[in-house]
Write a protein that holds these residues in place. Structure first.
Motif: not given
Length: 341
Positions: A91-106
């Motif tokens: 849905h972000a792509a449909l609105q012209g946005y990219a996503i940046t993923l930050i995983p958090v271990a704890m």
């Protein structure tokens, strides 16, 4: 005229090669619909020939937006998280946005603040936090101020915009279905104790039985995995009074089905089983699994819409938006033994 080096190619270089204005190049680079036909093709061809890459940083400085949404995620191993993330990205792509993923271990104060700091360095317009633990409920954890935030699957009260599946209603539908089939009570296999979704489902299971005046059996605890469901299923197979089980997710339900089969307890002839999630393979279980369907696509859409209302219009809606669930009845449930209708 020699070709400019790729790293130094400017919008003016593209405009010169295509025979158009820099403003036209900018419109093409930003997908503006006002540039059509041969002009657009000329600009795109010039971009390709010069290996031009739009300067997103400069564009962000001019517009005040990076058109990027940060996502903080504690685990990708659960069905809900992975499918919600997929829906957010779509849905972000449909609105012209990219996503940046930050995983958090704890899920700790330091790790969450560190994730926000990292996203700040990467320049995002807002943040979606996908969480399955009570992190935001802890007094020691506070999200940084002045950050556009939408939270998935957390009891954040009125402090943030929250989007969640209606966990409680889904569990009520599952338990009510089994009671209406004629089962005297319903056993339950929970998810992890720290999971907000698991706690909501377990509480609704308990409340539904209590409201119906039925005995509440002791819950069996799992960790979302099929293996933990298998262990719970072995224990349930030794309970002669167990004729119905509500399992907190489909993966654990798969393990329960295997254990009951190995112990000679037929499903649904001896024991009815209901899961939660409606994963794509649920209809291919043996027998096909009755389960609560979660609309992950709708959760993702609402998350993106919520963050964009904050980013683009400055609108902040505190509180929780619940996405409805629906019970998918298949052949893993039936009336109890001796009460076939």
């Amino acid at each position: 005229m020699s070709r400019p080096k790729a790293s130094r190619v400017s919008m003016a270089d593209v405009a010169r090669l295509a025979g158009v204005s820099s403003q036209t190049v900018s419109r093409v680079a930003n997908g503006h619909p006002s540039v059509v036909g041969t002009t657009r093709q000329q600009v795109l061809a010039a971009m390709k020939q010069l290996d031009y890459r739009p300067n997103s940083a400069a564009r962000a400085l001019k517009s005040g937006q990076f058109r990027t949404i940060g996502v903080i995620l504690f685990t990708l191993s659960s069905t809900g998280n992975s499918r919600t993330l997929e829906a957010i990205a779509t849905h972000a792509a449909l609105q012209g946005y990219a996503i940046t993923l930050i995983p958090v271990a704890m899920p700790t104060q330091d790790s969450v603040l560190g994730a926000f700091t990292r996203l700040g360095e990467l320049a995002v317009d807002g943040v979606i936090v996908i969480m399955e633990v009570h992190l935001l409920d802890a007094a020691t954890v506070t999200l940084p101020p002045n950050v556009q935030v939408v939270v998935v699957d957390s009891d954040a009260d009125d402090r943030y915009t929250v989007v969640d599946t209606d966990q409680a209603d889904g569990a009520r539908q599952a338990v009510t279905h089994l009671l209406e089939l004629g089962h005297r009570t319903v056993w339950h296999v929970t998810g992890p104790e720290e999971s907000f979704a698991s706690q909501r489902r377990a509480q609704a299971w308990r409340d539904t039985l209590t409201a119906a005046g039925r005995e509440v059996p002791p819950p069996l605890h799992g960790d979302w995995s099929a293996e933990s469901g298998y262990r719970a299923g072995l224990a349930l197979a030794d309970e002669p009074g167990c004729t119905a089980v509500f399992v907190s997710n489909d993966q654990m339900a798969l393990g329960v089905l295997r254990a009951l089969h190995e112990q000679g307890r037929a499903v649904p002839a001896d024991v009815s089983v209901v899961g939660f999630d409606d994963i794509p393979d649920a209809s291919s279980f043996i027998p096909p699994l009755t389960t609560v369907h979660q609309d992950f696509a709708e959760v993702g859409r609402r998350c993106v819409e919520g963050i964009l209302r904050q980013i683009e219009r400055g609108e902040t809606e505190h509180g929780t938006a619940l996405v409805p669930t629906s019970l998918q009845v298949r052949t893993s449930t039936a009336p109890p033994p001796g009460d076939r209708r």
